[in-house]
Design a protein around this motif. Structure first.
Motif, mmCIF file in Angstrom:
data_model
loop_
_atom_site.group_PDB
_atom_site.id
_atom_site.type_symbol
_atom_site.label_atom_id
_atom_site.label_comp_id
_atom_site.label_asym_id
_atom_site.label_seq_id
_atom_site.Cartn_x
_atom_site.Cartn_y
_atom_site.Cartn_z
ATOM 1 N N LEU A 280 0.830 -1.201 0.000
ATOM 2 C CA LEU A 280 0.000 0.000 0.000
ATOM 3 C C LEU A 280 0.869 1.258 0.000
ATOM 4 O O LEU A 280 0.534 2.254 -0.657
ATOM 5 C CB LEU A 280 -0.931 -0.002 1.219
ATOM 6 C CG LEU A 280 -1.855 1.209 1.372
ATOM 7 C CD1 LEU A 280 -2.787 1.318 0.167
ATOM 8 C CD2 LEU A 280 -2.661 1.115 2.665
ATOM 9 N N THR A 281 1.987 1.221 0.714
ATOM 10 C CA THR A 281 2.901 2.372 0.734
ATOM 11 C C THR A 281 3.451 2.655 -0.657
ATOM 12 O O THR A 281 3.522 3.809 -1.089
ATOM 13 C CB THR A 281 4.055 2.108 1.708
ATOM 14 O OG1 THR A 281 3.531 1.826 3.011
ATOM 15 C CG2 THR A 281 4.984 3.312 1.784
ATOM 16 N N VAL A 283 2.072 1.855 -3.523
ATOM 17 C CA VAL A 283 0.975 2.361 -4.368
ATOM 18 C C VAL A 283 0.700 3.825 -4.084
ATOM 19 O O VAL A 283 0.528 4.644 -5.003
ATOM 20 C CB VAL A 283 -0.293 1.515 -4.154
ATOM 21 C CG1 VAL A 283 -1.477 2.123 -4.884
ATOM 22 C CG2 VAL A 283 -0.067 0.083 -4.626
ATOM 23 N N LEU A 284 0.673 4.192 -2.803
ATOM 24 C CA LEU A 284 0.428 5.595 -2.448
ATOM 25 C C LEU A 284 1.561 6.493 -2.944
ATOM 26 O O LEU A 284 1.306 7.612 -3.413
ATOM 27 C CB LEU A 284 0.270 5.721 -0.933
ATOM 28 C CG LEU A 284 -0.987 5.076 -0.328
ATOM 29 C CD1 LEU A 284 -0.982 5.208 1.188
ATOM 30 C CD2 LEU A 284 -2.244 5.709 -0.914
ATOM 31 N N LEU A 287 1.000 7.023 -6.673
ATOM 32 C CA LEU A 287 -0.063 8.005 -6.913
ATOM 33 C C LEU A 287 0.404 9.418 -6.580
ATOM 34 O O LEU A 287 0.099 10.381 -7.316
ATOM 35 C CB LEU A 287 -1.298 7.650 -6.088
ATOM 36 C CG LEU A 287 -2.005 6.340 -6.459
ATOM 37 C CD1 LEU A 287 -3.148 6.065 -5.485
ATOM 38 C CD2 LEU A 287 -2.526 6.391 -7.887
ATOM 39 N N LEU A 288 1.157 9.561 -5.491
ATOM 40 C CA LEU A 288 1.683 10.869 -5.115
ATOM 41 C C LEU A 288 2.648 11.389 -6.182
ATOM 42 O O LEU A 288 2.672 12.591 -6.474
ATOM 43 C CB LEU A 288 2.374 10.771 -3.759
ATOM 44 C CG LEU A 288 2.904 12.076 -3.166
ATOM 45 C CD1 LEU A 288 1.760 13.046 -2.914
ATOM 46 C CD2 LEU A 288 3.673 11.800 -1.869
#
Length: 503
Positions: A280-281, A283-284, A287-288
């Motif tokens: 998840l880190t 992926v975030l 996106l960032l």
């Protein structure tokens, strides 16, 4: 557009339902599901046959069994197989393995195939074009099982043995350097002197690089480091800006360079976060990266160059992020190699049994198992995309509107990217949609060669046992994917070619 989608969806549903009837009736007659039970001793034969008959409803007519199956499917229940196992769970495991196997191979084959096809068309009848044609036809003619066997021998067994003492011989250095030099000399546009300079400089640079990697034993503990990341980010900024807008416009180049600089700084400052992150880190962070790059392109592009600055910055940011990701994974290679006995490239299966490691080590484990089947699928699929793209590009390049664009003074980059490539991709859309739709059903030969338990095995298990439930589960995914992706292809046509009307 919505009317077209609704109409196509309505027709596709009825076609798909009719197909399920045919496949189900064929599946019930493919083999006797009681054949193995009939061979049991007298005491157990009748009980086993009765149990299978009741579980599979063999006493009912085939059409009744179909409607019972259809009713269960509408509620999300795919039933049980001949042994009483839940088919939903079997399909979930098989589909997950298939997606893991084919996603990287399909994306790589499409991207590389289209890029090489475009380059081959732009260099028609040159040495590069003839070389690409020769290589693609060889790849297209090779049997997949033979390619898989060769890869297992030379890129797994021999490579793993070589990693124990990673020294590159002068003959190998010379051969690889010569190949890279020939490719670079063929790609460069210009007179013979320019091509010779490109050939010589690339050959010498590659020879020096390989020699240094061998002398420092880089392959035992690989990594890119901040200097390579910075140079790669700057190169990506220049390359993507050239592709999107050309270097004559400063705002897109400034946006791409600013994004590259922020990416390099992030690679140095995010060390604690990237030490052992969660998925998840990652992926975030991805996106960032897209958001920040798009914002940079928005502000630095201004009103005039915003449409070019945003994609240049976003592409640069995503590519730089991928380089940072690769660097972090390579830094864990030595620990992972030690944990698997110095055999990082696997020849069978989807994962190392009972393996547990950090995020990066688990990623290397998945990559090691995916490397060979992915390369085998890419080599076989590459030829189709390359040849179709080349033929389509050559056809479009001879159209009147392309000559008109050149006569109006448009740059060659604008002519190729805005007119030739966009219209040349229309036939490729059909090929891509068909390939994705069919390959979701499983790369059956590849699964067999490399020991993957995925969609292909689910299908053959149903066929061997005469069990229609696994077969229909396979068909739901494979047939549904073909219907969906063909409808997507029709929709994409309208965006690629304004002359197409979906009404």
């Amino acid at each position: 557009m919505l009317v077209f989608i609704a109409r196509r969806l309505f027709v596709s549903i009825w076609v798909f339902l009719a197909s399920t009837v045919v496949v189900f009736l064929l599946a019930t007659r493919i083999r006797d599901p009681l054949s193995e039970a009939r061979q049991l001793p007298d005491g157990a034969r009748e009980a086993a046959m009765a149990e299978i008959t009741e579980r599979m409803h063999l006493g009912d007519p085939a059409i009744v069994r179909y409607f019972r199956w259809l009713g269960d499917v509408l509620t999300g229940d795919l039933g049980v197989n001949r042994q009483g196992q839940d088919v939903n769970a079997m399909l979930e495991n098989a589909f997950t393995a298939t997606i893991q196997l084919i996603t990287g191979a399909t994306v790589l084959a499409i991207v590389i195939g289209i890029a090489v096809g475009v380059l081959s068309a732009l260099r028609q009848y040159t040495a590069l074009d003839h070389a690409v044609t020769f290589v693609t036809f060889i790849c297209f003619s090779l049997p997949l099982f033979w390619v898989g066997t060769l890869l297992k021998q030379f890129l797994a067994l021999d490579f793993n043995d070589w990693l124990a003492e990673p020294t590159i011989s002068p003959t190998f250095v010379g051969g690889i350097s010569l190949i890279f030099g020939l490719v670079c000399g063929s790609v460069v546009v210009g007179d013979r002197r320019s091509r010779l300079i490109a050939f010589g400089s690339t050959t010498a640079g590659m020879a020096v690089l390989l020699t240094l990697l061998s002398a420092t034993e880089w392959f035992t503990d690989p990594g890119l480091g901040p200097i390579v990341i910075a140079l790669t980010a700057v190169g990506a900024a220049l390359g993507f800006t050239t592709l999107v807008s050309g270097l004559e416009w400063k705002p897109p180049l400034q946006a791409a360079m600013a994004t590259a600089g922020i990416g390099v700084v992030a690679s140095l400052s995010l060390g604690p976060v990237l030490k052992d992150p969660e998925l998840l880190t990652i992926v975030l962070l991805a996106l960032l990266t897209v958001v920040i790059a798009a914002a940079i392109g928005w502000f630095l592009g201004g009103d005039l160059y915003r449409r070019s600055a945003i994609p240049a910055a976003v592409l640069t940011g995503v590519f730089t992020g991928a380089v940072i990701f690769t660097d972090r994974m390579l830094q864990s290679f030595a620990d992972y190699s030690d944990s698997v006995g110095g055999r990082p490239i696997s020849t069978i299966g989807a994962e190392t049994p009972n393996y547990s490691g950090t995020f990066w080590e688990s990623g290397l484990d998945s990559a090691g198992h995916l490397a060979l089947p992915t390369l085998a699928l890419v080599l076989i699929s590459l030829a189709s995309y390359t040849r179709y793209t080349r033929a389509s590009m050559l056809e479009v390049m001879n159209q009147d509107y392309v000559r008109t664009g050149r006569a109006k003074g448009l740059s060659e980059r604008a002519v190729v990217t805005r007119h030739v490539l966009r219209n040349g991709l229309i036939p490729i859309t059909t090929l891509v949609a068909y390939d994705i739709g069919t390959i979701v059903g499983g790369a059956v030969v590849t699964e067999e060669v490399f020991g993957w338990s995925a969609m292909g095995k689910l299908l053959f298990t149903g066929i061997d046992e005469g069990d229609p439930m696994p077969i229909m589960a396979f068909f739901l995914v494979a047939g549904g994917a073909i219907v969906v992706f063909n409808m997507i292809a029709d929709i994409v046509y309208a965006f690629l070619d304004p002359r197409i009307r979906l009404s």
